[in-house]
Design a protein around this motif. Structure first.
Motif, PDB file in Angstrom:
ATOM      1  N   GLU A  87       0.826  -1.271  -0.007  1.00 35.13           N
ATOM      2  CA  GLU A  87      -0.010  -0.094  -0.003  1.00 35.13           C
ATOM      3  C   GLU A  87       0.878   1.191  -0.071  1.00 35.13           C
ATOM      4  O   GLU A  87       2.059   1.192   0.305  1.00 35.13           O
ATOM      5  N   THR A  88       0.386   2.335  -0.498  1.00 34.43           N
ATOM      6  CA  THR A  88       1.089   3.271  -0.207  1.00 34.43           C
ATOM      7  C   THR A  88       1.017   4.112   1.006  1.00 34.43           C
ATOM      8  O   THR A  88       0.149   3.967   1.829  1.00 34.43           O
ATOM      9  N   LEU A  89       2.297   4.852   1.243  1.00 31.76           N
ATOM     10  CA  LEU A  89       2.647   4.989   2.706  1.00 31.76           C
ATOM     11  C   LEU A  89       1.349   6.332   3.031  1.00 31.76           C
ATOM     12  O   LEU A  89       0.791   6.180   4.307  1.00 31.76           O
ATOM     13  N   ALA A  90       0.961   7.057   2.170  1.00 29.40           N
ATOM     14  CA  ALA A  90      -0.214   7.853   2.480  1.00 29.40           C
ATOM     15  C   ALA A  90      -1.441   7.347   2.909  1.00 29.40           C
ATOM     16  O   ALA A  90      -2.083   7.765   3.662  1.00 29.40           O
ATOM     17  N   ASN A  91      -1.686   6.183   2.152  1.00 31.00           N
ATOM     18  CA  ASN A  91      -3.137   5.435   2.418  1.00 31.00           C
ATOM     19  C   ASN A  91      -2.819   4.955   3.920  1.00 31.00           C
ATOM     20  O   ASN A  91      -3.999   4.738   4.607  1.00 31.00           O
ATOM     21  N   ILE A  92      -1.662   4.352   4.171  1.00 30.52           N
ATOM     22  CA  ILE A  92      -1.416   3.681   5.291  1.00 30.52           C
ATOM     23  C   ILE A  92      -1.722   4.586   6.704  1.00 30.52           C
ATOM     24  O   ILE A  92      -2.300   4.614   7.530  1.00 30.52           O
ATOM     25  N   ASN A 140      -7.219   4.660  -2.500  1.00 28.13           N
ATOM     26  CA  ASN A 140      -6.743   5.900  -2.637  1.00 28.13           C
ATOM     27  C   ASN A 140      -7.971   7.053  -2.624  1.00 28.13           C
ATOM     28  O   ASN A 140      -8.676   7.004  -3.753  1.00 28.13           O
ATOM     29  N   PHE A 141      -8.075   7.641  -1.558  1.00 26.54           N
ATOM     30  CA  PHE A 141      -9.442   8.371  -1.390  1.00 26.54           C
ATOM     31  C   PHE A 141      -9.289   9.636  -2.611  1.00 26.54           C
ATOM     32  O   PHE A 141     -10.465  10.202  -2.917  1.00 26.54           O
ATOM     33  N   ALA A 142      -8.191   9.838  -2.983  1.00 33.74           N
ATOM     34  CA  ALA A 142      -8.189  11.191  -3.897  1.00 33.74           C
ATOM     35  C   ALA A 142      -8.725  10.948  -5.019  1.00 33.74           C
ATOM     36  O   ALA A 142      -9.406  11.849  -5.942  1.00 33.74           O
ATOM     37  N   ASP A 143      -9.394   9.641  -5.449  1.00 34.73           N
ATOM     38  CA  ASP A 143      -9.779   9.272  -6.629  1.00 34.73           C
ATOM     39  C   ASP A 143     -11.287   8.714  -6.480  1.00 34.73           C
ATOM     40  O   ASP A 143     -11.831   8.164  -7.545  1.00 34.73           O
TER      41      ASP A 143
END
Length: 244
Positions: A87-92, A140-143
């Motif tokens: 997972e991406t660090l931002a999502n974690i 990924n909440f940005a999408d």
């Protein structure tokens, strides 16, 4: 940032220089975490990953997300990572930092979605849905706007619940939940309920809600964490507040 005992200073400096070049070009590096919550075995995971990436040609793409191309593999078997996988660090950070869903939130229906499943079936309104569940890239909440329709397909059917109870509780919205965090809010379209006599399950049609006061209370920027279920509770459908 300093070099570690197992990373030579030259290699560390090269890495920092590359990151600076990316930022100077107007971009920000996106950090992916392959596994987290591990002990000493992390070095073996890192070594195997470097060996693999050094052996294949990586093609640039604007649509690369963790596991977004898993379907291209002939063997899709993965280790049971129990939420600690790539997972991406931002999502974690966002998931662990998600605030608690407040008790003052108006009554809503919570639907817990499991990993994505390919399954063609008829949905309410006579439409067909190809599959259902929760895709890894939706973390990924940005999408969120781009996948709202598909996520709505997953929450709208077919569930073991009573339409009469939903109406008695004045519930007008359903919430998609994955790994204990709210992922999407949808308005239940009135008079769209359907009953499948064979399975004894119900469904309805929905409209996505992507902003507004209720959206901020229930989902917001990074989702809200729901109260942990009791041990052994495998229910997919829940009501909020939980005391309902």
């Amino acid at each position: 940032m300093s070099a570690t005992d197992d990373e030579p200073p030259v290699e560390h400096s090269r890495k920092i220089a590359t990151i600076k070049e990316i930022r100077q070009a107007g971009f920000e590096p996106e950090i992916w975490i392959l596994r987290h919550g591990m002990g000493p075995e992390y070095t073996q995971v890192e070594a195997a990953t470097i060996d693999l990436l050094s052996s294949v040609l990586i093609q640039p793409s604007r649509h690369v997300r963790p596991l977004s191309h898993l379907g291209l593999l002939t063997n899709e078997r993965r280790e049971a990572s129990r939420g600690h996988g790539i997972e991406t660090l931002a999502n974690i950070v966002a998931e662990f930092g998600a605030p608690q869903l407040g008790p003052a939130v108006p009554p809503v229906l919570l639907i817990t979605l499991k990993p994505w499943v390919d399954h063609l079936e008829v949905s309410p309104g006579g439409t067909m849905r190809r599959d259902y569940g929760f895709r890894t890239e939706w973390l990924n909440f940005a999408d969120r706007a781009s996948y709202a329709e598909e996520l709505g397909d997953s929450v709208r059917c077919w569930w073991k619940l009573r339409q009469s109870k939903v109406e008695e509780l004045s519930i007008e919205h359903v919430v998609a939940v994955h790994r204990g965090v709210t992922r999407g809010l949808f308005r239940i379209i009135p008079d769209s309920w359907e009953y499948d006599a064979i399975s004894g399950r119900r469904g309805f049609r929905v409209d996505p809600v992507l902003d507004g006061a209720l959206f901020d209370e229930v989902v917001g920027e990074y989702g809200h964490r729901t109260v942990a279920k009791k041990r052994g509770d495998m229910s997919t459908v829940n009501y909020w507040p939980r005391s309902m």
